[in-house]
Motif scaffolding. Structure first.
Motif, PDB file in Angstrom:
ATOM      1  N   LEU A 203       0.816  -1.219   0.000  1.00 59.57           N
ATOM      2  CA  LEU A 203       0.000   0.000   0.000  1.00 59.57           C
ATOM      3  C   LEU A 203       0.846   1.264   0.000  1.00 59.57           C
ATOM      4  CD1 LEU A 203      -2.865  -0.923   2.483  1.00 59.57           C
ATOM      5  CD2 LEU A 203      -3.057  -0.506   0.049  1.00 59.57           C
ATOM      6  N   LEU A 204       2.083   1.150   0.516  1.00 59.78           N
ATOM      7  CA  LEU A 204       2.900   2.358   0.683  1.00 59.78           C
ATOM      8  C   LEU A 204       3.070   3.211  -0.582  1.00 59.78           C
ATOM      9  CD1 LEU A 204       5.720   1.427   3.175  1.00 59.78           C
ATOM     10  CD2 LEU A 204       4.131   3.315   3.325  1.00 59.78           C
ATOM     11  N   PRO A 205       3.538   2.640  -1.681  1.00 54.68           N
ATOM     12  CA  PRO A 205       3.795   3.509  -2.832  1.00 54.68           C
ATOM     13  C   PRO A 205       2.557   4.260  -3.287  1.00 54.68           C
ATOM     14  CG  PRO A 205       4.640   1.308  -3.241  1.00 54.68           C
ATOM     15  CD  PRO A 205       3.863   1.238  -1.967  1.00 54.68           C
TER      16      PRO A 205
ATOM     17  N   TRP B 280       4.821   2.074 -10.635  1.00 51.94           N
ATOM     18  CA  TRP B 280       5.152   1.785  -9.230  1.00 51.94           C
ATOM     19  C   TRP B 280       4.112   2.410  -8.304  1.00 51.94           C
ATOM     20  CZ3 TRP B 280       7.083   5.313  -5.396  1.00 51.94           C
ATOM     21  CH2 TRP B 280       7.636   4.707  -4.258  1.00 51.94           C
ATOM     22  N   HIS B 281       3.697   3.631  -8.641  1.00 55.45           N
ATOM     23  CA  HIS B 281       2.769   4.355  -7.787  1.00 55.45           C
ATOM     24  C   HIS B 281       1.367   3.743  -7.828  1.00 55.45           C
ATOM     25  CE1 HIS B 281       0.670   7.668  -5.912  1.00 55.45           C
ATOM     26  NE2 HIS B 281      -0.049   7.858  -6.983  1.00 55.45           N
ATOM     27  N   SER B 282       0.914   3.288  -8.989  1.00 57.09           N
ATOM     28  CA  SER B 282      -0.492   2.895  -9.121  1.00 57.09           C
ATOM     29  C   SER B 282      -0.744   1.401  -9.095  1.00 57.09           C
ATOM     30  CB  SER B 282      -1.081   3.460 -10.410  1.00 57.09           C
ATOM     31  OG  SER B 282      -0.863   4.836 -10.466  1.00 57.09           O
TER      32      SER B 282
ATOM     33  N   PHE C 230      10.306 -10.129  -4.861  1.00 54.34           N
ATOM     34  CA  PHE C 230      10.718  -9.106  -5.806  1.00 54.34           C
ATOM     35  C   PHE C 230       9.813  -7.871  -5.681  1.00 54.34           C
ATOM     36  CE2 PHE C 230      10.026  -7.497 -10.222  1.00 54.34           C
ATOM     37  CZ  PHE C 230      11.282  -6.946 -10.402  1.00 54.34           C
ATOM     38  N   TRP C 231       8.520  -8.114  -5.639  1.00 53.30           N
ATOM     39  CA  TRP C 231       7.574  -7.002  -5.516  1.00 53.30           C
ATOM     40  C   TRP C 231       7.750  -6.268  -4.189  1.00 53.30           C
ATOM     41  CZ3 TRP C 231       4.905  -3.243  -7.148  1.00 53.30           C
ATOM     42  CH2 TRP C 231       3.908  -2.667  -6.370  1.00 53.30           C
ATOM     43  N   LEU C 232       7.945  -7.047  -3.103  1.00 49.75           N
ATOM     44  CA  LEU C 232       8.120  -6.416  -1.796  1.00 49.75           C
ATOM     45  C   LEU C 232       9.321  -5.486  -1.815  1.00 49.75           C
ATOM     46  CD1 LEU C 232       7.408  -9.023   0.981  1.00 49.75           C
ATOM     47  CD2 LEU C 232       6.210  -6.919   0.429  1.00 49.75           C
ATOM     48  N   VAL C 233      10.411  -5.936  -2.437  1.00 47.20           N
ATOM     49  CA  VAL C 233      11.604  -5.095  -2.506  1.00 47.20           C
ATOM     50  C   VAL C 233      11.285  -3.814  -3.259  1.00 47.20           C
ATOM     51  CG1 VAL C 233      13.902  -4.913  -3.495  1.00 47.20           C
ATOM     52  CG2 VAL C 233      13.231  -6.983  -2.287  1.00 47.20           C
ATOM     53  N   ILE C 234      10.616  -3.956  -4.407  1.00 43.36           N
ATOM     54  CA  ILE C 234      10.296  -2.765  -5.207  1.00 43.36           C
ATOM     55  C   ILE C 234       9.422  -1.805  -4.411  1.00 43.36           C
ATOM     56  CG2 ILE C 234       9.020  -1.963  -7.201  1.00 43.36           C
ATOM     57  CD1 ILE C 234       9.940  -4.321  -8.714  1.00 43.36           C
ATOM     58  N   ALA C 235       8.423  -2.355  -3.705  1.00 45.06           N
ATOM     59  CA  ALA C 235       7.460  -1.485  -3.028  1.00 45.06           C
ATOM     60  C   ALA C 235       8.055  -0.851  -1.777  1.00 45.06           C
ATOM     61  CB  ALA C 235       6.205  -2.283  -2.668  1.00 45.06           C
ATOM     62  N   ALA C 236       8.802  -1.613  -0.999  1.00 45.30           N
ATOM     63  CA  ALA C 236       9.183  -1.120   0.325  1.00 45.30           C
ATOM     64  C   ALA C 236      10.608  -0.589   0.387  1.00 45.30           C
ATOM     65  CB  ALA C 236       9.017  -2.234   1.351  1.00 45.30           C
TER      66      ALA C 236
ATOM     67  N   THR D 213      15.450   5.337   2.240  1.00 47.29           N
ATOM     68  CA  THR D 213      15.434   6.773   2.513  1.00 47.29           C
ATOM     69  C   THR D 213      15.371   7.036   4.015  1.00 47.29           C
ATOM     70  OG1 THR D 213      14.262   7.040   0.438  1.00 47.29           O
ATOM     71  CG2 THR D 213      14.316   8.935   1.895  1.00 47.29           C
ATOM     72  N   MET D 214      14.609   6.224   4.741  1.00 47.47           N
ATOM     73  CA  MET D 214      14.530   6.421   6.195  1.00 47.47           C
ATOM     74  C   MET D 214      15.902   6.213   6.834  1.00 47.47           C
ATOM     75  SD  MET D 214      11.019   4.735   7.442  1.00 47.47           S
ATOM     76  CE  MET D 214       9.486   5.298   6.763  1.00 47.47           C
ATOM     77  N   TRP D 215      16.558   5.149   6.431  1.00 45.37           N
ATOM     78  CA  TRP D 215      17.897   4.869   6.952  1.00 45.37           C
ATOM     79  C   TRP D 215      18.834   6.032   6.592  1.00 45.37           C
ATOM     80  CZ3 TRP D 215      19.920   1.151  10.066  1.00 45.37           C
ATOM     81  CH2 TRP D 215      21.301   0.992  10.069  1.00 45.37           C
ATOM     82  N   GLY D 216      18.762   6.451   5.331  1.00 40.73           N
ATOM     83  CA  GLY D 216      19.675   7.478   4.857  1.00 40.73           C
ATOM     84  C   GLY D 216      19.436   8.835   5.485  1.00 40.73           C
ATOM     85  N   SER D 217      18.227   9.072   5.999  1.00 42.28           N
ATOM     86  CA  SER D 217      17.945  10.405   6.533  1.00 42.28           C
ATOM     87  C   SER D 217      18.743  10.682   7.800  1.00 42.28           C
ATOM     88  CB  SER D 217      16.441  10.544   6.822  1.00 42.28           C
ATOM     89  OG  SER D 217      16.070   9.705   7.890  1.00 42.28           O
ATOM     90  N   PHE D 218      19.335   9.652   8.389  1.00 38.80           N
ATOM     91  CA  PHE D 218      20.167   9.857   9.586  1.00 38.80           C
ATOM     92  C   PHE D 218      21.648   9.993   9.244  1.00 38.80           C
ATOM     93  CE2 PHE D 218      16.375   7.666  11.112  1.00 38.80           C
ATOM     94  CZ  PHE D 218      15.986   8.539  12.109  1.00 38.80           C
ATOM     95  N   LYS D 219      21.935  10.159   7.953  1.00 38.48           N
ATOM     96  CA  LYS D 219      23.329  10.305   7.519  1.00 38.48           C
ATOM     97  C   LYS D 219      23.559  11.737   7.035  1.00 38.48           C
ATOM     98  CE  LYS D 219      24.338   5.806   7.718  1.00 38.48           C
ATOM     99  NZ  LYS D 219      23.649   5.612   8.996  1.00 38.48           N
TER     100      LYS D 219
END
Lengths: 342, 293
Positions: free
Chosen positions: A159-161, A215-217, B22-28, B34-40
């Motif tokens: 759901l995130l994207p 990716w978004h939709s 594969f999809w989980l990696v793309i989505a999350a 970015t969250m990890w990187g925001s502390f750098k």
């Protein structure tokens, strides 16, 4: 329900829509007929010991007075629609008259701001929409077959994207594809080309934006299809199995026809949303290589000195015409359904 | 169920597991990265030397003594006053959700219960309005709002967002109301309730799931809006999303891009929490329109 009770319930909602959706469309139509005032210039003579010089400057006072009198600008009829930054009739005629071949015509038309935006918007709408439906369907089929305990977390991350603001989502990806970001560096290593940048060429920018759009939709299509899959009649599936249908044949001849109405629904939503694509252009800083109709309007309203209301309004009217053309088949179908019921 | 015919060949299981991963990696992955990187510091998040630097953060260690730094957050929230925008977003979303739900339940109920032809036209008009690009509407507002001197205030933005949100709210609540049997309010009216009492006492109590779901989507619209808020608010009362866009324009100097990264993460985290708690409602809301209409 009586007319009177109906009105009593619905008037606040109707009022809000009339005031802030219907009237603004009228206002856009009105504004599109006007154009900014010409600058009032005044000459000032400066005489010094070495002779006199005349300087020309904008007469701010007179300009303000003019704006006060006619805030929308001076009347321009349909001139704004026809000028170079909109439909550009003269330029088009000229291009067709003087160009040697089709390729040249294409490049020259792509340099006209309105057509550049229109072509990208249409390409985005009609490339992203089918891809979203296909990818969403595949994810739904696959997720439907995994163990139950895993489904919740998978849906959570999927759901995130979709729920994240387009601007934020595109920024997150934009930072990653930066030549110093992780995906950018990976691609450079993969193609062994240290100067590779996704931002440089128009083609790569277009592809990046399409990928972002999918990716978004895709999660939206996934969730809708996934919910639909839960209601596929099990006995039909079983009888297909008894008749010797393979796994693929069952998907092809039972599931897909059953989910077709959902695909139409997703297509409708996606066409509406993709046609107004706007934030990714800002998030990916892509304006040099790809603009959309919405971005053109935003850009006119953000013009450096004062907003170009006339120009923005003309583009808006043309966009609205586009939306209506896009929705026409849907409206016609609904109208037929409604009449059949009545 | 372990009917032999339902059992899958191992190759298919492997393929589908691989695809899900594969999809989980793309989505999350982009969000976690970015969250990890925001502390750098910028030197690590945008590393010229090696992308691994964003994980381990050697430059951050050199500058701050530890692999994590709150510099970006401090710069964004305190120095650039991002906290003000957070408060503004809170105000805007709260009022947009409350007002659109109030108007929407009343209107949606009327549309679901009336059988006259004009309900069809109102719903179709709402569909067309729903498809209007928001920026075309904004170009209609700007000039009149300047003239009336109501540009740049939070209430104006709230009302505009409520109105833009109405078509969607009406459609969604209308389809929820259709799923509630008519007998319920008719029985209440036979017992002597007026139409409004029947609505308030008999219908609303069973409508909560629908209202919550619609409320979630109103929240998302107001929270995520960029077009309306960036054009209708002035520099002092921007909400989070346009504020964050401002960081991009003005902060090209060294290190400042991390302010934007921190702000982006700050804007994502509430959504994370929201999905965590309301996943089921969001899913049912996305499908409500599809299944019923």
């Amino acid at each position: 329900m009586k007319h009177k009770t109906f009105m009593a319930f619905i008037w606040p909602s109707l009022l809000a829509m009339i005031l802030f959706i219907a009237l603004p469309i009228v206002s856009v139509g009105y504004q599109s007929l006007f154009i900014e005032h010409e600058q009032v210039l005044k000459e000032a003579k400066n005489c010094g010991p070495f002779g006199c010089t005349t300087s020309v400057s904008v007469d701010a006072e007179a300009m303000n007075a003019l704006r006060e009198e006619q805030p929308a600008g001076r009347y321009n009829g349909l001139g704004t629609y026809a000028n170079g930054s909109h439909l550009a009739f003269d330029e088009i005629t000229e291009i067709f008259a003087s160009s040697q071949n089709f390729g040249e015509i294409r490049t020259r038309i792509m340099n006209l701001p309105f057509y550049k935006a229109l072509i990208f918007t249409l390409a985005y709408t009609f490339i992203v929409t089918p891809l979203v439906i296909i990818l969403g369907f595949i994810i739904a089929i696959v997720v439907n077959s995994i163990p139950k305990a895993l489904k919740g977390p998978v849906i959570f991350f999927s759901l995130l994207p979709m729920l994240v603001t387009p601007l934020v989502g595109s920024l997150v990806l934009f930072w990653m594809i930066d030549s110093r970001g992780v995906i950018g560096a990976l691609l450079q290593a993969l193609f062994q080309d240290p100067s590779l940048s996704l931002k440089a060429s128009p083609t790569l920018t277009w592809i990046t934006l399409f990928v972002y759009g999918v990716w978004h939709s895709a999660p939206f299509a996934f969730v809708v299809f996934y919910a639909g899959l839960q209601t596929v009649p099990q006995d039909t599936l079983e009888s297909a199995m008894v008749d010797g249908a393979s796994r693929w044949e069952r998907v092809r001849f039972v599931t897909i026809p059953y989910l077709m109405p959902l695909a139409t629904f997703i297509a409708l939503m996606q066409l509406m949303d993709n046609f107004r694509v706007f934030e990714p252009i800002i998030g990916f800083s892509a304006a040099a290589n790809a603009t959309t109709l919405s971005y053109l309007i935003y850009n006119d309203l953000r013009a450096a000195e004062s907003p170009l209301f006339g120009s923005a309004a003309a583009t808006s009217m043309l966009t609205i015409v586009g939306v209506i053309i896009l929705l026409l088949p849907v409206l016609r179908r609904n109208w037929r359904d409604f009449n059949r019921k009545a | 169920m372990s009917i032999p015919a339902h059992r899958k060949p191992p190759s298919l299981i492997l393929l589908s597991t691989g695809f899900v991963l594969f999809w989980l990696v793309i989505a999350a992955f982009p969000f976690l990265w970015t969250m990890w990187g925001s502390f750098k510091v910028e030197g690590d998040f945008f590393s010229r030397a090696d992308w691994m630097n964003a994980l381990t953060g050697p430059v951050t260690v050199k500058q701050h003594g530890s692999a994590f730094t709150l510099d970006g957050y401090e710069g964004a929230w305190i120095q650039q006053e991002f906290w003000k925008s957070v408060i503004n977003t809170g105000i805007v979303t709260f009022f947009v959700v409350t007002i659109s739900l109030t108007l929407g339940t009343l209107g949606g109920y009327a549309l679901a219960r009336s059988e006259f032809k004009y309900t069809f036209w109102i719903l179709m008009a709402a569909l067309v309005f729903r498809a209007m690009p928001h920026v075309t509407l904004v170009s209609g507002y700007l000039l009149p709002f300047f003239e009336m001197n109501i540009w740049g205030y939070l209430p104006t933005t709230i009302i505009v967002l409520v109105a833009i949100n109405q078509p969607f709210t009406l459609w969604m609540l209308h389809s929820f109301f259709l799923s509630i049997p008519k007998d319920l309010d008719e029985a209440a009216m036979v017992d002597g309730c007026t139409r409004f009492q029947a609505f308030r006492l008999a219908i609303i109590p069973v409508m909560w799931p629908g209202v919550v779901t619609t409320g979630l989507f109103s929240f998302l619209l107001a929270y995520n809006d960029f077009t309306v808020t960036s054009m209708l608010l002035n520099q002092d009362n921007l909400t989070m999303i346009p504020k964050l866009n401002g960081f991009l324009g003005s902060t090209q100097e060294d290190g400042k891009v991390m302010y934007a990264v921190a702000a982006v993460v700050s804007a994502i985290v509430p959504l994370f929490v929201l999905i965590l708690f309301f996943q089921r409602q969001i899913v049912s809301g996305l499908t409500a329109g599809a299944v019923k209409g």
